[in-house]
Write a protein that holds these residues in place. Structure first.
Motif, PDB file in Angstrom:
ATOM      1  N   ASP A 150       0.738  -1.113  -0.061  1.00 37.96           N
ATOM      2  CA  ASP A 150      -0.276  -0.114  -0.382  1.00 37.96           C
ATOM      3  C   ASP A 150       0.756   1.509   0.220  1.00 37.96           C
ATOM      4  O   ASP A 150       0.359   2.336   0.336  1.00 37.96           O
ATOM      5  N   ARG A 151       2.088   1.016  -0.285  1.00 41.83           N
ATOM      6  CA  ARG A 151       2.708   2.505  -0.387  1.00 41.83           C
ATOM      7  C   ARG A 151       2.681   2.549  -2.069  1.00 41.83           C
ATOM      8  O   ARG A 151       2.656   2.151  -2.786  1.00 41.83           O
ATOM      9  N   THR A 152       2.490   3.970  -2.471  1.00 44.07           N
ATOM     10  CA  THR A 152       2.716   4.550  -3.148  1.00 44.07           C
ATOM     11  C   THR A 152       3.342   5.906  -3.671  1.00 44.07           C
ATOM     12  O   THR A 152       4.496   6.621  -2.612  1.00 44.07           O
ATOM     13  N   VAL A 153       3.985   5.830  -5.371  1.00 43.74           N
ATOM     14  CA  VAL A 153       5.098   6.525  -5.198  1.00 43.74           C
ATOM     15  C   VAL A 153       4.713   7.417  -6.360  1.00 43.74           C
ATOM     16  O   VAL A 153       4.249   6.377  -7.587  1.00 43.74           O
ATOM     17  N   ILE A 154       4.836   8.544  -6.344  1.00 43.91           N
ATOM     18  CA  ILE A 154       4.780   9.551  -7.283  1.00 43.91           C
ATOM     19  C   ILE A 154       5.626  10.150  -8.383  1.00 43.91           C
ATOM     20  O   ILE A 154       6.573  10.467  -7.413  1.00 43.91           O
ATOM     21  N   SER A 155       6.342   9.911 -10.030  1.00 41.26           N
ATOM     22  CA  SER A 155       6.752  10.261 -10.797  1.00 41.26           C
ATOM     23  C   SER A 155       6.335  11.316 -11.980  1.00 41.26           C
ATOM     24  O   SER A 155       6.178  10.983 -12.162  1.00 41.26           O
ATOM     25  N   ASN A 156       6.555  12.079 -11.508  1.00 41.16           N
ATOM     26  CA  ASN A 156       5.717  12.962 -12.438  1.00 41.16           C
ATOM     27  C   ASN A 156       6.700  14.258 -13.939  1.00 41.16           C
ATOM     28  O   ASN A 156       8.028  14.534 -13.817  1.00 41.16           O
ATOM     29  N   ASN A 157       6.038  14.128 -14.665  1.00 42.52           N
ATOM     30  CA  ASN A 157       6.393  14.319 -15.982  1.00 42.52           C
ATOM     31  C   ASN A 157       7.467  13.133 -15.950  1.00 42.52           C
ATOM     32  O   ASN A 157       8.210  13.815 -16.203  1.00 42.52           O
ATOM     33  N   VAL A 158       7.466  12.613 -16.068  1.00 44.12           N
ATOM     34  CA  VAL A 158       8.628  11.445 -16.204  1.00 44.12           C
ATOM     35  C   VAL A 158       8.752  11.171 -17.725  1.00 44.12           C
ATOM     36  O   VAL A 158      10.119  11.425 -18.378  1.00 44.12           O
ATOM     37  N   ALA A 159       8.287  11.030 -18.471  1.00 45.65           N
ATOM     38  CA  ALA A 159       8.051  10.876 -20.135  1.00 45.65           C
ATOM     39  C   ALA A 159       8.183  12.248 -20.195  1.00 45.65           C
ATOM     40  O   ALA A 159       6.389  13.115 -20.521  1.00 45.65           O
ATOM     41  N   PRO A 160       8.447  13.315 -21.114  1.00 41.69           N
ATOM     42  CA  PRO A 160       8.612  14.604 -21.853  1.00 41.69           C
ATOM     43  C   PRO A 160       7.382  14.339 -22.913  1.00 41.69           C
ATOM     44  O   PRO A 160       7.190  13.751 -23.499  1.00 41.69           O
ATOM     45  N   ALA A 161       6.747  15.663 -23.369  1.00 42.57           N
ATOM     46  CA  ALA A 161       5.944  15.622 -24.375  1.00 42.57           C
ATOM     47  C   ALA A 161       5.868  15.289 -25.526  1.00 42.57           C
ATOM     48  O   ALA A 161       5.228  14.982 -26.505  1.00 42.57           O
ATOM     49  N   ASN A 162       7.782  15.391 -25.618  1.00 42.57           N
ATOM     50  CA  ASN A 162       7.612  14.505 -27.123  1.00 42.57           C
ATOM     51  C   ASN A 162       8.314  12.901 -26.968  1.00 42.57           C
ATOM     52  O   ASN A 162       8.290  12.385 -27.737  1.00 42.57           O
ATOM     53  N   TRP A 163       7.679  11.615 -26.379  1.00 41.20           N
ATOM     54  CA  TRP A 163       8.055  11.211 -25.566  1.00 41.20           C
ATOM     55  C   TRP A 163       7.456   9.981 -26.999  1.00 41.20           C
ATOM     56  O   TRP A 163       6.896  10.465 -27.945  1.00 41.20           O
ATOM     57  N   ASN A 164       7.994   9.062 -27.251  1.00 40.96           N
ATOM     58  CA  ASN A 164       8.443   8.122 -28.138  1.00 40.96           C
ATOM     59  C   ASN A 164       7.367   6.414 -27.893  1.00 40.96           C
ATOM     60  O   ASN A 164       8.241   5.792 -26.924  1.00 40.96           O
ATOM     61  N   PHE A 165       7.135   6.019 -28.544  1.00 41.01           N
ATOM     62  CA  PHE A 165       6.533   4.378 -28.195  1.00 41.01           C
ATOM     63  C   PHE A 165       7.552   3.700 -27.928  1.00 41.01           C
ATOM     64  O   PHE A 165       8.722   4.150 -28.801  1.00 41.01           O
ATOM     65  N   GLY A 166       8.191   2.702 -27.534  1.00 40.09           N
ATOM     66  CA  GLY A 166       8.987   1.807 -27.149  1.00 40.09           C
ATOM     67  C   GLY A 166      10.906   2.625 -26.953  1.00 40.09           C
ATOM     68  O   GLY A 166      11.200   1.823 -26.939  1.00 40.09           O
ATOM     69  N   GLN A 167       9.886   3.347 -25.989  1.00 38.79           N
ATOM     70  CA  GLN A 167      11.196   4.495 -24.913  1.00 38.79           C
ATOM     71  C   GLN A 167      11.268   3.966 -24.033  1.00 38.79           C
ATOM     72  O   GLN A 167       9.624   3.509 -23.365  1.00 38.79           O
ATOM     73  N   THR A 168      12.138   4.208 -23.140  1.00 37.91           N
ATOM     74  CA  THR A 168      12.207   4.017 -21.595  1.00 37.91           C
ATOM     75  C   THR A 168      12.124   4.902 -20.903  1.00 37.91           C
ATOM     76  O   THR A 168      12.973   5.206 -20.510  1.00 37.91           O
ATOM     77  N   TYR A 169      11.288   5.514 -19.758  1.00 37.03           N
ATOM     78  CA  TYR A 169      11.551   6.644 -18.922  1.00 37.03           C
ATOM     79  C   TYR A 169      12.029   6.154 -17.310  1.00 37.03           C
ATOM     80  O   TYR A 169      11.343   5.681 -16.948  1.00 37.03           O
ATOM     81  N   THR A 170      12.323   6.760 -17.011  1.00 34.29           N
ATOM     82  CA  THR A 170      12.694   6.622 -15.002  1.00 34.29           C
ATOM     83  C   THR A 170      12.619   7.564 -14.363  1.00 34.29           C
ATOM     84  O   THR A 170      12.637   8.570 -14.979  1.00 34.29           O
TER      85      THR A 170
END
Length: 247
Positions: free
Chosen positions: A223-243
């Motif tokens: 039940d722990r939650t972590v929020i990652s804001n704006n991980v992928a930029p607006a120009n993200w692409n399919f097949g890419q990995t974001y941390t």
């Protein structure tokens, strides 16, 4: 009388500590698969793909039905030690991540080849990690296991696959409890939207999110939650990995 009462309390506490020592360990069995380089463990029912590049390495296991939980336990970490077999067991313990499913073989008995049949608790380990707790010739050994926290390097990884109106997000490298039970996504032009689990640790959105920065909310089984804001930029692409952030 007060001194006697104090002694009784201390003795009671010591006895409880003695009983509790080693508590939490559950009996199971372990085998191995995948070859000496663990190449045969790649892919699998959790969807992680290349376990080397995803950070899991060879400390991995395919788990039986009783432990797999229809894929929800993917990413959970376990400490395992070989027990009660002086001929084949080696000292020490290992920590592995559940990355695959060991399917049942109902044509075989639970004690003769059907190691992963329900309701058995079984770990089919990668060969390299099996050899840290048991000898190769053993084949199958009795073990004890318990859940432990996952210690991962770097942040949670979000790999975005699919296409417009079908975003399939693979979530890997999760610390803490390790097994993800809920995920939400938010575009820079939307509110939070819950994702549905497609299979393994692949989570699905049917929204059109192209051209928007993406944020993720990840909840694990504790039940722990972590929020990652704006991980992928607006120009993200399919097949890419974001941390993102980590537990």
């Amino acid at each position: 009388m007060a001194i006697l009462g104090y002694i009784i309390i201390v003795l009671f506490a010591v006895s409880k500590a003695a009983v509790g020592k080693g508590a939490g360990w559950t009996n199971a069995h372990a085998t191995f698969y995948g070859g000496g380089d663990a190449s045969g463990t790649m892919g699998g029912a959790c969807g992680y793909g290349n376990l080397y590049s995803q950070g899991y390495g060879t400390n991995t296991a395919a788990v039986s039905t009783a432990l797999f939980n229809n894929g929800l336990n993917c990413g959970a970490c376990y400490a395992i030690k070989c027990v009660n077999d002086n001929r084949w067991c080696l000292p020490g313990s290992i920590i592995v991540t559940a990355t695959n499913f060991c399917p049942p073989n109902l044509a075989l008995s639970n004690t003769n080849g059907g190691w992963c049949n329900p309701p058995l608790h079984h770990f089919d380990l990668s060969q390299p990690v099996f050899l840290k707790i048991a000898q190769y010739k053993a084949g199958i050994v009795p073990v004890q296991y318990r859940r432990v926290a996952c210690k991962k390097s770097g942040g949670i990884r979000f790999t975005i696959n699919g296409h417009s109106y079908f975003n399939l997000v693979l979530i890997t490298n999760v610390g803490g409890a390790g097994d993800v039970v809920a995920v939400s996504i938010k575009g820079s032009k939307t509110g939070w939207q819950a994702l549905s689990r497609n299979w393994g640790q692949n989570w699905q959105s049917n929204s059109y999110l192209n051209g928007q920065a993406l944020s993720f909310k990840v909840t694990t089984s504790d039940d722990r939650t972590v929020i990652s804001n704006n991980v992928a930029p607006a120009n993200w692409n399919f097949g890419q990995t974001y941390t993102g952030r980590q537990f």
